[in-house]
Enzyme design. Structure first.
Site, PDB file in Angstrom:
ATOM      1  N   GLU A  46       6.983  23.897 100.103  1.00 15.66           N
ATOM      2  CA  GLU A  46       7.383  23.623  98.719  1.00 15.66           C
ATOM      3  C   GLU A  46       8.906  23.717  98.652  1.00 15.66           C
ATOM      4  O   GLU A  46       9.523  24.444  99.441  1.00 15.66           O
ATOM      5  CB  GLU A  46       6.761  24.634  97.755  1.00 15.66           C
ATOM      6  CG  GLU A  46       5.267  24.507  97.552  1.00 15.66           C
ATOM      7  CD  GLU A  46       4.896  23.348  96.644  1.00 15.66           C
ATOM      8  OE1 GLU A  46       5.793  22.767  95.993  1.00 15.66           O
ATOM      9  OE2 GLU A  46       3.698  23.014  96.588  1.00 15.66           O
TER      10      GLU A  46
ATOM     11  N   GLU B  18      -2.618  19.608  94.520  1.00 15.05           N
ATOM     12  CA  GLU B  18      -1.865  20.850  94.308  1.00 15.05           C
ATOM     13  C   GLU B  18      -1.313  20.923  92.894  1.00 15.05           C
ATOM     14  O   GLU B  18      -1.206  22.010  92.319  1.00 15.05           O
ATOM     15  CB  GLU B  18      -0.726  20.952  95.329  1.00 15.05           C
ATOM     16  CG  GLU B  18      -0.058  22.318  95.402  1.00 15.05           C
ATOM     17  CD  GLU B  18       1.050  22.533  94.381  1.00 15.05           C
ATOM     18  OE1 GLU B  18       1.446  23.694  94.155  1.00 15.05           O
ATOM     19  OE2 GLU B  18       1.537  21.537  93.796  1.00 15.05           O
TER      20      GLU B  18
ATOM     21  N   ASP C 100       0.092  14.948  96.757  1.00 20.45           N
ATOM     22  CA  ASP C 100       0.027  14.512  95.360  1.00 20.45           C
ATOM     23  C   ASP C 100       1.304  14.893  94.618  1.00 20.45           C
ATOM     24  O   ASP C 100       2.047  15.792  95.023  1.00 20.45           O
ATOM     25  CB  ASP C 100      -1.195  15.089  94.651  1.00 20.45           C
ATOM     26  CG  ASP C 100      -1.137  16.599  94.500  1.00 20.45           C
ATOM     27  OD1 ASP C 100      -0.852  17.284  95.503  1.00 20.45           O
ATOM     28  OD2 ASP C 100      -1.359  17.111  93.380  1.00 20.45           O
TER      29      ASP C 100
END
Length: 346
Positions: free
Chosen positions: A146, A122, A70
């Protein structure tokens, strides 16, 4: 070696442009289903879709590469210029996710079993990571994907408390009102507000306020939302009680909460990522982040966990998201070297 690098970069360009063309803001992750079905077939990785969150799990094994599919809202038309790829999520976190998918593919081809996840939500309430912790997966090691500039290994994140406050008062004509809910609550907001200053000091930040229905009537109801952030050495209950004491006449509700996380710099994942970067003549840095990530949730599964990924973290959530194919290649190489070490020691 150069041939392998060009193969990885070509595959990364193809996959990332494809995934960036699919708009997947939080709660819309099902838009990427066909993409993951294609990946599953092409790379011979078993696909499982978690039913409650629509998160995507590829592969098998006890080592997990965990990123998210997402993005924040706002579609950006993907494009490539001189090996730089632009688009919503190029940095956060479809770039890291593609690096993980390619790494998992190449590792599985070598017989090293590894799983990779494109988790849902997230950027909102991490329902994907939360659902994963409730399943019967047994992961010894987790690397969270990330953007960390391709050099940083994140070992600590702050926690967050999302707090709704509802206040009520007697409405009056604005020309003769003796009290005003907006004014009264505004004073309390100023008193409780803690500006984000540094990592170790908690912050209490108002992010939403709504009140009033008429030009000439003081409001009967007011809605206020606080975003509270705190480090692992801050006392959660003290922060909540401070807000409760200030808004005693109002109703308070915690609508979402994420605990802080701090892992040992000597855990296997941190050490393997460090050595993987050093093998590429990249100087690693151990860092802590003021926000939160799925690592805050996934720490429930294993203490051998850390966050690492390609991409300039300063570009997260901006309209200038971009990542180079060289950055993605470094991400792939780092994940592979780290997991090969973890696999050998398992």
């Amino acid at each position: 070696m150069q041939q392998e690098k060009e193969l990885v970069k070509q595959k990364a360009k193809e996959l990332l442009l494809d995934l960036l063309s699919i708009y997947t803001p939080s709660k819309n992750e099902t838009n990427a289903t066909k993409f993951f079905e294609k990946i599953s077939n092409e790379f011979n990785l078993k696909l499982e879709i978690l039913p409650d969150s629509n998160s995507f799990i590829l592969g098998e094994g006890e080592i997990l590469l965990a990123s998210h599919v997402d993005t924040v809202p706002g579609y950006i038309e993907p494009k490539i210029e001189n090996e730089v790829i632009y688009g919503r999520g190029a940095v956060d976190a479809k770039g890291p996710l593609i690096s993980m998918i390619i790494a998992a593919w190449l590792l599985n081809e070598k017989g090293i079993k590894v799983m990779v996840s494109g988790l849902a939500d997230e950027e909102s309430t991490s329902i994907g990571a939360k659902e994963l912790t409730l399943k019967n997966f047994n992961f010894k090691h987790i690397i969270v994907g990330e953007p960390s500039n391709g050099t940083d290994i994140v070992v600590e994140y702050r926690g967050s408390i999302q707090l709704d406050i509802m206040c009520e008062s007697t409405p009056e004509h604005s020309s003769s009102a003796k009290s005003n809910l907006i004014v009264d609550i505004s004073k309390k907001i100023i008193e409780v507000y803690k500006q984000p200053e540094n990592y170790d000091k908690p912050s209490i930040v108002p992010t939403i306020i709504r009140a009033g229905e008429s030009y000439n009537v003081t409001p009967a109801k007011l809605y206020l939302h606080f975003d509270v952030r705190y480090a692992i050495n801050n006392k959660r209950d003290d922060l909540i009680n401070e807000i409760k004491d200030k808004f005693q006449e109002c109703g308070l509700k915690i609508v979402d909460e994420t605990p802080p996380v701090k892992v040992s710099i000597n855990n296997p994942v941190v050490k393997s990522l460090t050595r993987a970067l050093l093998k590429q003549n990249i100087k690693p840095r151990l860092v802590r982040k003021a926000g939160t990530s799925d690592m805050n949730i996934l720490q429930k599964i294993t203490t051998s966990i850390a966050t690492y990924g390609p991409g300039n973290s300063m570009l997260e959530h901006t309209n200038q998201e971009k990542i180079t194919l060289d950055e993605i290649y470094i991400g792939v190489k780092t994940y592979m070297l780290a997991i090969e070490e973890l696999w050998q020691k398992s």
